[in-house]
Design an enzyme around this catalytic site. Sequence first.
Site, PDB file in Angstrom:
ATOM      1  CG  HIS A 105      -1.707  -1.229   1.333  1.00 11.42           C
ATOM      2  ND1 HIS A 105      -1.376  -2.439   2.053  1.00 11.42           N
ATOM      3  CD2 HIS A 105      -2.972  -1.731   0.744  1.00 11.42           C
ATOM      4  CE1 HIS A 105      -2.183  -3.261   1.893  1.00 11.42           C
ATOM      5  NE2 HIS A 105      -3.163  -2.936   1.154  1.00 11.42           N
ATOM      6  CG  HIS A 125      -8.576   0.847  -1.573  1.00 14.08           C
ATOM      7  ND1 HIS A 125      -8.201   1.444  -0.654  1.00 14.08           N
ATOM      8  CD2 HIS A 125      -9.659   2.060  -2.031  1.00 14.08           C
ATOM      9  CE1 HIS A 125      -8.928   2.286  -0.309  1.00 14.08           C
ATOM     10  NE2 HIS A 125      -9.972   2.713  -0.837  1.00 14.08           N
ATOM     11  N   GLY A 159     -11.874  -1.809  -6.414  1.00 13.31           N
ATOM     12  CA  GLY A 159     -13.022  -1.155  -7.186  1.00 13.31           C
ATOM     13  C   GLY A 159     -12.784  -1.119  -8.513  1.00 13.31           C
ATOM     14  CG  MET A 179     -13.669  -9.675  -3.520  1.00  9.69           C
ATOM     15  SD  MET A 179     -13.504  -8.861  -1.727  1.00  9.69           S
ATOM     16  CE  MET A 179     -11.671  -9.336  -1.544  1.00  9.69           C
ATOM     17  CB  SER A 180     -17.482  -6.505  -5.599  1.00  8.59           C
ATOM     18  OG  SER A 180     -16.998  -6.061  -4.606  1.00  8.59           O
TER      19      SER A 180
END
Length: 195
Positions: A105, A125, A159, A179-180
């Site tokens: 990160h 992210h 995202g 992921m989503s």
Amino acid sequence: MYRIAVTNRNLCEGDFLSRIQKLASGSYYDAILLREKDLAEEKYEKLAVRVLSICERYDKKCILHTFYKTAERLGHPYLHLPLPLFEKMEKEERREFVEIGTSIHSPEQLCQAENVGASYVTAGHIFETDCKKGLPPRGLSFLKKICSSTALPVYGIGGIHAGNEKQVIEQGAAGVCIMSGCMQDSSQGPGGIPV
């Protein structure tokens, strides 16, 4: 473009193993990262055995997460570790694996990942995501800086969907982690692209 499906049973619509089979049998994703962070190691291992069996059936690469002792017991060569755990791992243990990736990160964490011998990094992210509610995204400029600072493959995470994945690749990333999008629609990839 290399796409990694990142699992999260808590986001999954419908039966989780049926979803894994859909992801493994399709051509949209190149690999599946079994990331179930809420599971204790014993339960993770039981799930991993079933997921690996599905992935082997369809010749889909599967990457185990966090529990390197589980991966050792299963003789599985692909692993993704949180950076602090990777740093604590003995060099002899690292040799058990063909590939070990880690999440970063910051540029400082990138240096740490390189020092411990990471095979690749996920960086994020990148965009706003419900998985990191209230945390501002690091953005494309962060990703570009990371990609230009290393020879390691970098995969953007956070995202990402079909509508913005091209922007991630344009920053120099080797691929994307989703992921989503991979957990929430059994017949489509992110953005409605068939899997």
